[in-house]
Design a protein around this motif. Structure first.
Motif, PDB file in Angstrom:
ATOM      1  N   UNK A 113     -22.025 -65.966  16.323  1.00 50.62           N
ATOM      2  CA  UNK A 113     -22.367 -64.630  17.490  1.00 50.62           C
ATOM      3  C   UNK A 113     -21.045 -63.976  18.043  1.00 50.62           C
ATOM      4  N   UNK A 114     -19.524 -64.724  17.509  1.00 48.33           N
ATOM      5  CA  UNK A 114     -18.934 -64.038  17.286  1.00 48.33           C
ATOM      6  C   UNK A 114     -18.527 -63.616  15.788  1.00 48.33           C
ATOM      7  N   UNK A 115     -18.757 -64.197  14.705  1.00 47.41           N
ATOM      8  CA  UNK A 115     -19.016 -63.489  13.532  1.00 47.41           C
ATOM      9  C   UNK A 115     -19.263 -62.030  13.111  1.00 47.41           C
ATOM     10  N   UNK A 116     -20.941 -62.123  13.930  1.00 48.98           N
ATOM     11  CA  UNK A 116     -21.650 -60.980  13.484  1.00 48.98           C
ATOM     12  C   UNK A 116     -21.980 -59.574  14.356  1.00 48.98           C
ATOM     13  N   UNK A 117     -20.566 -60.480  16.354  1.00 46.96           N
ATOM     14  CA  UNK A 117     -20.502 -59.954  16.986  1.00 46.96           C
ATOM     15  C   UNK A 117     -21.625 -59.637  18.083  1.00 46.96           C
ATOM     16  N   UNK A 118     -22.763 -60.649  18.054  1.00 47.65           N
ATOM     17  CA  UNK A 118     -23.739 -60.177  18.865  1.00 47.65           C
ATOM     18  C   UNK A 118     -23.252 -60.012  20.195  1.00 47.65           C
ATOM     19  N   UNK A 119     -24.095 -59.187  20.995  1.00 44.91           N
ATOM     20  CA  UNK A 119     -23.498 -58.952  22.222  1.00 44.91           C
ATOM     21  C   UNK A 119     -24.881 -58.986  23.037  1.00 44.91           C
ATOM     22  N   UNK A 120     -24.571 -59.474  24.494  1.00 46.25           N
ATOM     23  CA  UNK A 120     -25.831 -59.246  25.136  1.00 46.25           C
ATOM     24  C   UNK A 120     -26.229 -57.858  25.520  1.00 46.25           C
ATOM     25  N   UNK A 121     -27.216 -57.043  26.317  1.00 44.11           N
ATOM     26  CA  UNK A 121     -27.593 -56.351  27.092  1.00 44.11           C
ATOM     27  C   UNK A 121     -26.277 -55.705  27.670  1.00 44.11           C
ATOM     28  N   UNK A 122     -25.946 -54.454  28.011  1.00 39.42           N
ATOM     29  CA  UNK A 122     -24.728 -53.913  29.057  1.00 39.42           C
ATOM     30  C   UNK A 122     -24.742 -53.072  28.935  1.00 39.42           C
ATOM     31  N   UNK A 123     -24.612 -52.361  30.409  1.00 36.80           N
ATOM     32  CA  UNK A 123     -24.345 -50.884  30.885  1.00 36.80           C
ATOM     33  C   UNK A 123     -22.366 -50.336  30.987  1.00 36.80           C
ATOM     34  N   UNK A 124     -23.097 -49.498  30.106  1.00 33.48           N
ATOM     35  CA  UNK A 124     -21.657 -49.003  30.179  1.00 33.48           C
ATOM     36  C   UNK A 124     -21.462 -47.384  30.830  1.00 33.48           C
ATOM     37  N   UNK A 125     -22.481 -47.176  31.546  1.00 34.85           N
ATOM     38  CA  UNK A 125     -22.655 -45.583  31.941  1.00 34.85           C
ATOM     39  C   UNK A 125     -21.770 -45.443  32.721  1.00 34.85           C
ATOM     40  N   UNK A 126     -21.184 -46.393  33.742  1.00 36.82           N
ATOM     41  CA  UNK A 126     -20.262 -45.944  34.332  1.00 36.82           C
ATOM     42  C   UNK A 126     -18.881 -45.505  33.970  1.00 36.82           C
TER      43      UNK A 126
END
Length: 198
Positions: free
Chosen positions: A185-198
């Motif tokens: 997950x670090x190597x491939x930069x896996x992310x959980x969904x997140x909200x960056x609309x604000x």
């Protein structure tokens, strides 16, 4: 036997992880020791508070404090180029996360706690030390980043709480899987969904 082994593995891994971050932040030897010990024992302290174990029981683990101290000292004395080249911080953090997550979930199951408690105990034992380490080092805690971190500990708690992991062989497989997927997950930069609309 498994409990003690996980304790030693997690303690060494998180002590080394804390020491490396302290050295990256240019702490002196006292700061390196404090951050290393805080990382090694912080998750267990948080777990004890959450499930009602007397907090002072942490001081009965004298041999683990000695192991952590010597691990920190070895890291402090290593040439900095060795640590930077091999990216030990990520590896040791992943091992500590896995070992302590399994230990926390196993403890919750051993006292007859429900599934959700096993998941919370795994998450807080696995990620608690790293969270305290990052706060002390002035960094954004990994547990709050979009990058997948605490989820692996929670999944370990789920597997153990459901009774899918029994005995040393399956425990080793689970530990290896958590470390493997955390590094991926670090190597491939896996992310959980997140909200960056604000």
């Amino acid at each position: 036997m498994i409990w003690e082994l996980l304790n030693i593995i997690g303690t060494i891994a998180f002590a080394v992880s804390g020491a490396i971050i302290a050295m990256e932040e240019d702490y002196d030897i006292l700061g390196v020791c404090v951050l290393g010990l805080t990382t090694a024992f912080g998750g267990g302290a948080v777990r004890n508070l959450l499930i009602g174990i007397p907090i002072e029981t942490i001081w009965t683990q004298g041999h683990l404090f000695e192991i952590a101290f010597f691990a920190i000292l070895i890291v402090f004395l290593l040439p900095s180029i060795v640590i930077k080249y091999w990216k030990f911080e990520i590896i040791f953090d992943a091992v500590g996360l896995a070992a302590f997550a399994i230990q926390g979930a196993n403890y919750a199951v051993s006292i007859g706690a429900p599934l959700i408690v096993a998941i919370v105990a795994a998450t807080m034992t696995g990620a608690g030390g790293g969270m305290i380490r990052d706060v002390f080092a002035g960094r954004k805690p990994m547990i709050f980043r979009s990058e997948i971190y605490a989820l692996w500990a929670a999944l370990a708690g789920l597997a153990i709480g459901l009774g899918w992991v029994r005995g040393s062989y399956s425990t080793f497989i689970l530990l290896t899987a958590i470390v493997f997927f955390r590094i991926l997950s670090v190597h491939f930069k896996w992310n959980l969904p997140h909200n960056n609309r604000i």
